[in-house]
Scaffold this motif. Sequence first.
Motif, PDB file in Angstrom:
ATOM      1  N   PHE A   1       1.053  -1.260  -0.820  1.00 28.77           N
ATOM      2  CA  PHE A   1       0.299  -0.131  -0.044  1.00 28.77           C
ATOM      3  C   PHE A   1       0.875   1.269   0.203  1.00 28.77           C
ATOM      4  CE2 PHE A   1      -2.720   3.002   1.755  1.00 28.77           C
ATOM      5  CZ  PHE A   1      -3.954   2.898   1.512  1.00 28.77           C
ATOM      6  N   ASP A   2       1.648   1.302   0.894  1.00 22.25           N
ATOM      7  CA  ASP A   2       2.563   2.348   0.774  1.00 22.25           C
ATOM      8  C   ASP A   2       3.842   2.794  -0.392  1.00 22.25           C
ATOM      9  OD1 ASP A   2       1.922   3.013   3.699  1.00 22.25           O
ATOM     10  OD2 ASP A   2       3.660   1.552   4.549  1.00 22.25           O
ATOM     11  N   TRP A   3       3.821   1.255  -0.761  1.00 21.35           N
ATOM     12  CA  TRP A   3       4.647   1.268  -2.600  1.00 21.35           C
ATOM     13  C   TRP A   3       3.797   1.775  -3.486  1.00 21.35           C
ATOM     14  CZ3 TRP A   3       2.617  -2.167  -5.803  1.00 21.35           C
ATOM     15  CH2 TRP A   3       3.237  -1.952  -6.762  1.00 21.35           C
ATOM     16  N   GLY A   4       2.159   1.534  -3.301  1.00 21.23           N
ATOM     17  CA  GLY A   4       1.590   2.303  -4.041  1.00 21.23           C
ATOM     18  C   GLY A   4       1.465   3.182  -3.815  1.00 21.23           C
ATOM     19  N   LEU A   5       1.299   4.080  -2.403  1.00 20.60           N
ATOM     20  CA  LEU A   5       1.422   5.664  -2.722  1.00 20.60           C
ATOM     21  C   LEU A   5       2.681   6.322  -3.457  1.00 20.60           C
ATOM     22  CD1 LEU A   5       0.252   6.443   1.034  1.00 20.60           C
ATOM     23  CD2 LEU A   5      -0.778   7.069  -1.299  1.00 20.60           C
ATOM     24  N   ARG A   6       3.602   5.694  -2.870  1.00 17.44           N
ATOM     25  CA  ARG A   6       5.140   6.586  -3.675  1.00 17.44           C
ATOM     26  C   ARG A   6       5.162   6.500  -5.139  1.00 17.44           C
ATOM     27  NH1 ARG A   6       7.876   3.160   0.358  1.00 17.44           N
ATOM     28  NH2 ARG A   6       7.912   1.018  -0.937  1.00 17.44           N
ATOM     29  N   ILE A   7       4.422   5.545  -6.044  1.00 23.52           N
ATOM     30  CA  ILE A   7       4.610   5.841  -7.217  1.00 23.52           C
ATOM     31  C   ILE A   7       3.475   7.035  -7.689  1.00 23.52           C
ATOM     32  CG2 ILE A   7       3.199   4.564  -9.243  1.00 23.52           C
ATOM     33  CD1 ILE A   7       5.409   2.622  -7.831  1.00 23.52           C
ATOM     34  N   VAL A   8       2.642   7.127  -7.005  1.00 24.54           N
ATOM     35  CA  VAL A   8       1.550   8.024  -7.139  1.00 24.54           C
ATOM     36  C   VAL A   8       2.027   9.279  -7.001  1.00 24.54           C
ATOM     37  CG1 VAL A   8      -0.528   9.495  -6.268  1.00 24.54           C
ATOM     38  CG2 VAL A   8      -0.435   6.835  -6.345  1.00 24.54           C
ATOM     39  N   GLU A   9       3.327   9.570  -5.571  1.00 24.61           N
ATOM     40  CA  GLU A   9       4.163  10.505  -5.624  1.00 24.61           C
ATOM     41  C   GLU A   9       4.194  10.575  -6.226  1.00 24.61           C
ATOM     42  OE1 GLU A   9       6.024   9.809  -1.600  1.00 24.61           O
ATOM     43  OE2 GLU A   9       4.093  10.480  -0.732  1.00 24.61           O
ATOM     44  N   GLY A  10       5.608   9.624  -7.385  1.00 25.94           N
ATOM     45  CA  GLY A  10       6.981   9.890  -8.695  1.00 25.94           C
ATOM     46  C   GLY A  10       5.432  10.744  -9.694  1.00 25.94           C
ATOM     47  N   LEU A  11       4.313   9.910  -9.722  1.00 27.20           N
ATOM     48  CA  LEU A  11       4.048  10.849 -11.108  1.00 27.20           C
ATOM     49  C   LEU A  11       2.848  12.137 -10.491  1.00 27.20           C
ATOM     50  CD1 LEU A  11       0.907   7.499 -11.488  1.00 27.20           C
ATOM     51  CD2 LEU A  11       3.274   8.019 -12.841  1.00 27.20           C
ATOM     52  N   LEU A  12       3.097  12.605  -9.590  1.00 29.15           N
ATOM     53  CA  LEU A  12       3.197  14.037  -9.167  1.00 29.15           C
ATOM     54  C   LEU A  12       4.487  14.883  -9.726  1.00 29.15           C
ATOM     55  CD1 LEU A  12       0.644  14.022  -5.990  1.00 29.15           C
ATOM     56  CD2 LEU A  12       0.529  14.369  -8.157  1.00 29.15           C
ATOM     57  N   PHE A  13       4.693  14.645  -9.249  1.00 33.92           N
ATOM     58  CA  PHE A  13       6.378  14.411  -9.755  1.00 33.92           C
ATOM     59  C   PHE A  13       6.858  15.123 -11.492  1.00 33.92           C
ATOM     60  CE2 PHE A  13       8.049  13.779  -4.995  1.00 33.92           C
ATOM     61  CZ  PHE A  13       8.357  15.030  -4.690  1.00 33.92           C
ATOM     62  N   LEU A  14       5.747  14.052 -11.804  1.00 32.62           N
ATOM     63  CA  LEU A  14       6.120  13.964 -12.815  1.00 32.62           C
ATOM     64  C   LEU A  14       5.473  14.749 -13.752  1.00 32.62           C
ATOM     65  CD1 LEU A  14       7.259  12.229 -15.887  1.00 32.62           C
ATOM     66  CD2 LEU A  14       5.513  10.456 -15.229  1.00 32.62           C
ATOM     67  N   ALA A  15       4.392  14.739 -13.598  1.00 38.86           N
ATOM     68  CA  ALA A  15       3.269  15.477 -14.517  1.00 38.86           C
ATOM     69  C   ALA A  15       3.781  17.224 -14.070  1.00 38.86           C
ATOM     70  CB  ALA A  15       1.985  15.959 -12.937  1.00 38.86           C
ATOM     71  N   GLU A  16       4.770  17.364 -12.702  1.00 41.18           N
ATOM     72  CA  GLU A  16       4.937  18.714 -12.535  1.00 41.18           C
ATOM     73  C   GLU A  16       6.364  19.366 -13.776  1.00 41.18           C
ATOM     74  OE1 GLU A  16       6.310  18.910  -8.408  1.00 41.18           O
ATOM     75  OE2 GLU A  16       4.437  19.055  -7.449  1.00 41.18           O
ATOM     76  N   ASP A  17       6.859  18.126 -13.899  1.00 37.84           N
ATOM     77  CA  ASP A  17       7.782  18.171 -14.569  1.00 37.84           C
ATOM     78  C   ASP A  17       7.694  18.645 -16.417  1.00 37.84           C
ATOM     79  OD1 ASP A  17      10.274  18.164 -13.166  1.00 37.84           O
ATOM     80  OD2 ASP A  17      10.070  16.021 -13.727  1.00 37.84           O
ATOM     81  N   LEU A  18       6.607  17.582 -17.133  1.00 40.62           N
ATOM     82  CA  LEU A  18       6.038  17.919 -18.060  1.00 40.62           C
ATOM     83  C   LEU A  18       5.295  19.055 -17.748  1.00 40.62           C
ATOM     84  CD1 LEU A  18       4.440  14.299 -18.247  1.00 40.62           C
ATOM     85  CD2 LEU A  18       6.052  15.192 -19.515  1.00 40.62           C
ATOM     86  N   ARG A  19       4.598  19.676 -17.314  1.00 39.95           N
ATOM     87  CA  ARG A  19       3.639  20.853 -16.916  1.00 39.95           C
ATOM     88  C   ARG A  19       4.997  21.636 -17.003  1.00 39.95           C
ATOM     89  NH1 ARG A  19       0.694  22.808 -11.417  1.00 39.95           N
ATOM     90  NH2 ARG A  19       2.935  22.975 -10.634  1.00 39.95           N
ATOM     91  N   GLY A  20       6.218  21.904 -16.707  1.00 41.06           N
ATOM     92  CA  GLY A  20       7.555  22.641 -16.527  1.00 41.06           C
ATOM     93  C   GLY A  20       8.101  22.486 -18.140  1.00 41.06           C
ATOM     94  N   ALA A  21       8.436  21.472 -18.534  1.00 40.07           N
ATOM     95  CA  ALA A  21       8.521  20.929 -20.348  1.00 40.07           C
ATOM     96  C   ALA A  21       7.451  21.222 -20.902  1.00 40.07           C
ATOM     97  CB  ALA A  21       8.564  19.322 -20.190  1.00 40.07           C
ATOM     98  N   PHE A  22       6.517  21.422 -21.025  1.00 44.27           N
ATOM     99  CA  PHE A  22       5.364  21.771 -21.816  1.00 44.27           C
ATOM    100  C   PHE A  22       4.354  23.145 -21.782  1.00 44.27           C
ATOM    101  CE2 PHE A  22       6.743  17.293 -22.381  1.00 44.27           C
ATOM    102  CZ  PHE A  22       6.920  17.795 -24.366  1.00 44.27           C
ATOM    103  N   PRO A  23       4.886  24.374 -21.515  1.00 45.80           N
ATOM    104  CA  PRO A  23       3.822  25.382 -21.567  1.00 45.80           C
ATOM    105  C   PRO A  23       2.345  25.735 -21.489  1.00 45.80           C
ATOM    106  CG  PRO A  23       6.756  26.042 -21.147  1.00 45.80           C
ATOM    107  CD  PRO A  23       5.829  24.717 -21.835  1.00 45.80           C
ATOM    108  N   GLU A  24       2.583  25.177 -22.805  1.00 45.48           N
ATOM    109  CA  GLU A  24       1.386  25.187 -24.074  1.00 45.48           C
ATOM    110  C   GLU A  24       0.490  24.644 -23.392  1.00 45.48           C
ATOM    111  OE1 GLU A  24       3.734  22.233 -25.536  1.00 45.48           O
ATOM    112  OE2 GLU A  24       4.438  24.025 -25.170  1.00 45.48           O
ATOM    113  N   ARG A  25       1.190  23.829 -22.462  1.00 42.09           N
ATOM    114  CA  ARG A  25       0.328  22.621 -21.751  1.00 42.09           C
ATOM    115  C   ARG A  25       0.078  22.265 -20.381  1.00 42.09           C
ATOM    116  NH1 ARG A  25       1.438  16.792 -24.919  1.00 42.09           N
ATOM    117  NH2 ARG A  25      -0.416  16.185 -23.428  1.00 42.09           N
ATOM    118  N   GLU A  26       0.371  23.402 -19.541  1.00 47.23           N
ATOM    119  CA  GLU A  26      -0.013  23.808 -19.132  1.00 47.23           C
ATOM    120  C   GLU A  26      -1.283  23.330 -18.049  1.00 47.23           C
ATOM    121  OE1 GLU A  26       1.341  27.327 -14.996  1.00 47.23           O
ATOM    122  OE2 GLU A  26       1.288  27.448 -17.659  1.00 47.23           O
ATOM    123  N   GLN A  27      -2.531  23.761 -18.185  1.00 46.44           N
ATOM    124  CA  GLN A  27      -3.704  23.167 -17.836  1.00 46.44           C
ATOM    125  C   GLN A  27      -3.901  22.338 -17.634  1.00 46.44           C
ATOM    126  OE1 GLN A  27      -5.572  25.930 -16.180  1.00 46.44           O
ATOM    127  NE2 GLN A  27      -6.717  23.641 -15.486  1.00 46.44           N
TER     128      GLN A  27
END
Length: 213
Positions: free
Chosen positions: A159-185
Amino acid sequence: MSKGFSMMDQGHYDEAISYFAELAASDPHYHVKMALASAYAGRAGVKIEQIYSFVVVKNISSNYLRLTGLAIDKQTSELMNTLARYSEQWNRIPDATTNARRDLQSALKALEGTKEPGARLYSATLRVVLLKSSVVEGVKSWKIKTTQKVCTDDLRPYFDWGLRIVEGLLFLAEDLRGAFPEREQEYQDIHSRLSQIKKDAEALPWPRENLCF
């Protein structure tokens, strides 16, 4: 910069890391930070020239599925083929050992605070390698665990491992938001949905007694 890249070309990653770290301390330009991250990634076995083989999804064809003659609708067929393409993409992502993951974490730390879209995309790519390694490790462990009786006390680490995966995806979404400003929303919406999933998961009550199945 060229001196450090020459070290990397010769496979002297320890020296390159020290060189770029010293350079970044006096000149924190994003090019220097990306070079330092590349040196860490190179030592981890993830080289920049390998990245594009698993970054681009749309041009990859899959031979996994043969749908001819199956009684399925067009939407289901398209979904299955899409999943097959992503499966092919997933297999192209390199696996990282424990030591390699430490280097990739150091690479991500070197890129922290960098706003330049190219640096954010590089950060996202390295994060995908880390995510795959975490997923594969957890799935392998789960297959071993499920060959015997499973109790709720055994499930808690997963369960904790699954939460860490979700946290990793959250950081990934933040990176992609910075990588593609035109798709920020778009990436902000993804980040919000992932945050809600994490919040809902953390709110789930866990059994007080150890139940076995």
